[in-house]
Design a protein around this motif. Structure first.
Motif, short mmCIF file in Angstrom:
data_model
loop_
_atom_site.label_atom_id
_atom_site.label_comp_id
_atom_site.label_asym_id
_atom_site.label_seq_id
_atom_site.Cartn_x
_atom_site.Cartn_y
_atom_site.Cartn_z
N GLN A 125 1.22 -1.22 0.06
CA GLN A 125 -0.41 -0.23 -0.43
C GLN A 125 0.66 1.62 0.20
OE1 GLN A 125 -3.59 0.00 -0.32
NE2 GLN A 125 -2.92 2.59 0.04
N LEU A 126 2.18 1.38 0.79
CA LEU A 126 2.32 2.11 0.96
C LEU A 126 3.52 2.24 -0.49
CD1 LEU A 126 4.57 2.05 4.57
CD2 LEU A 126 2.77 3.88 3.79
N GLU A 127 3.76 1.54 -1.05
CA GLU A 127 4.65 2.08 -2.39
C GLU A 127 3.57 2.02 -3.37
OE1 GLU A 127 6.47 -2.68 -2.97
OE2 GLU A 127 7.83 -1.90 -2.62
N LEU A 128 2.68 1.53 -3.29
CA LEU A 128 1.65 2.88 -4.27
C LEU A 128 1.78 3.87 -3.97
CD1 LEU A 128 -0.72 1.87 -6.17
CD2 LEU A 128 -2.32 1.22 -5.35
N SER A 140 4.20 10.68 -6.46
CA SER A 140 5.30 10.27 -7.05
C SER A 140 4.79 11.16 -9.11
CB SER A 140 6.73 9.39 -7.60
OG SER A 140 7.33 9.69 -8.28
N LYS A 141 4.15 10.45 -9.25
CA LYS A 141 3.33 10.82 -9.97
C LYS A 141 2.66 12.26 -10.54
CE LYS A 141 2.73 6.21 -11.91
NZ LYS A 141 1.81 5.10 -12.62
N ALA A 142 2.19 12.64 -9.25
CA ALA A 142 1.23 13.72 -8.66
C ALA A 142 2.19 15.00 -9.15
CB ALA A 142 0.29 13.80 -7.61
N ALA A 143 3.92 14.37 -8.33
CA ALA A 143 4.36 16.30 -8.34
C ALA A 143 5.38 15.86 -9.62
CB ALA A 143 5.60 15.42 -7.28
#
Length: 104
Positions: A75-78, A84-87
């Motif tokens: 869950q944390l990796e997801l 990361s993609k949002a940033a």
């Protein structure tokens, strides 16, 4: 091909373990009841690990904790991937890309 069974009730598994500890063999119990001798051997071994008399594997509590922690890591990796993609998206939209040397 073996057929798949619903998990046996904990009380039934405990009765099989108690019967083995009382002197019955898993082979005799397998003839009288449905689970295979190998299944009964596994139940006895796990019960012994849980009781602390065997140390060759994980106890039930340790196995449950490991499963819970693996789910949490997944869950944390997801979540990290999404952030990361949002940033990266926001950086492209605002035109301010972070320095290549930063670890954020």
């Amino acid at each position: 091909m073996s057929k798949h069974h619903m998990p046996y009730a904990a009380a039934f598994r405990q009765q099989m373990v108690d019967l083995v500890h009382a002197g019955r063999t898993p082979e005799d119990l397998a003839k009288e009841f449905e689970p295979s001798a190998q299944t009964i051997y596994h139940w006895v071994a796990q019960a012994d690990r849980d009781a602390g008399t065997r140390h060759d594997g994980l106890t039930t509590a340790e196995r449950e904790e490991l499963t819970r922690l693996r789910r949490k890591v997944k869950q944390l990796e997801l979540e990290r991937e999404i952030l990361s993609k949002a940033a990266a998206w926001f950086a492209r939209e605002t035109g301010s890309l972070p320095d290549k040397g930063s670890n954020s």
